[in-house]
Design a protein around this motif. Structure first.
Motif, PDB file in Angstrom:
ATOM      1  N   PRO A  66       0.741  -1.170  -0.133  1.00  0.00           N
ATOM      2  CA  PRO A  66      -0.074   0.101  -0.091  1.00  0.00           C
ATOM      3  C   PRO A  66       0.998   1.223  -0.032  1.00  0.00           C
ATOM      4  CG  PRO A  66      -0.836  -1.567   1.491  1.00  0.00           C
ATOM      5  CD  PRO A  66       0.507  -2.193   1.199  1.00  0.00           C
ATOM      6  N   ALA A  69       1.398   2.771  -3.456  1.00  0.00           N
ATOM      7  CA  ALA A  69       0.151   3.085  -4.110  1.00  0.00           C
ATOM      8  C   ALA A  69       0.133   4.452  -4.885  1.00  0.00           C
ATOM      9  CB  ALA A  69      -1.190   2.923  -3.184  1.00  0.00           C
ATOM     10  N   VAL A 189      -0.876   5.095   2.634  1.00  0.00           N
ATOM     11  CA  VAL A 189      -0.361   5.551   1.112  1.00  0.00           C
ATOM     12  C   VAL A 189       0.716   6.422   1.039  1.00  0.00           C
ATOM     13  CG1 VAL A 189      -2.694   4.625   0.267  1.00  0.00           C
ATOM     14  CG2 VAL A 189      -2.207   7.033   0.985  1.00  0.00           C
TER      15      VAL A 189
END
Length: 201
Positions: A66, A69, A189
């Motif tokens: 993540p 991302a 993120v």
């Protein structure tokens, strides 16, 4: 070039909006632009502050982490601001709410949605050393006020600032953005340091 274009676009918009403050910073793979000013610029006879901005972060292809991302996040918020009356320091703070819309992409999977977040900001300086300041903010939206593809939103930042001249300051700090998707999983993120500049008009 993409980050430079975003920065130039932000400055151009700031000129049109007659914003009181223009702020932008760069991280290892992210860019943040920010405008703020008195609410009376938008709606007459209202006290307080408005702020609007965005974060753009490049993602890492084929990564399932993540933290790799890609992220596009925009917001608009309003705050009640003022002096906090601290002894031995010049301290100002603001409390309010902001609306955010975010798009998160990770290894072919994407999640987008919005949230109504609550939080605030602070600015602390010490007498005789007013050019140096500690600033920060924090915003949180639980599941109750998040919608579409987002389950929750959380963003915090802490900066150390040096005022070069009255109208311009440079700073360095750290930012954490957590966007938990409705489908579940880790939502962190953006977690990185940055350097930036703040211009006051």
């Amino acid at each position: 070039m993409r980050k430079l274009s975003l920065a130039l676009g932000l400055l151009a918009f700031a000129g049109l909006a007659r914003a009181e403050s223009v702020d932008f910073n760069l991280g290892p793979d992210s860019f943040r632009g920010f405008l703020s000013g008195p609410l009376s610029r938008l709606v007459g006879n209202l006290s307080g502050q408005y702020d609007t901005g965005f974060i753009y972060k490049e993602g890492q292809d084929n990564s399932a982490d993540p933290k790799d991302a890609a992220l596009k996040l925009a917001h608009f918020g309003v705050l009640a601001t003022g002096d906090v009356g601290a002894r031995g320091a010049e301290a100002a703070a603001g409390l309010g709410a902001r609306l955010i819309y975010a798009d998160r992409k990770l290894a072919g999977d994407s999640a987008s949605g919005g949230a109504l977040a609550f939080g605030g900001q602070f600015d602390v300086r010490w007498p005789g050393y007013e050019r140096v300041g500690v600033t920060g903010y924090g915003w949180d939206a639980p599941e109750l006020t998040s919608f579409s593809g987002l389950k929750s939103y959380h963003e915090v930042a802490l900066d150390l600032e040096f005022e070069v001249v009255r109208a311009a300051a440079v700073y360095a700090g750290y930012r954490l953005v957590n966007l938990k998707p409705e489908a579940g999983g880790d939502g962190e993120v953006d977690s990185s340091g940055h350097i930036g500049i703040r211009l006051n008009f």
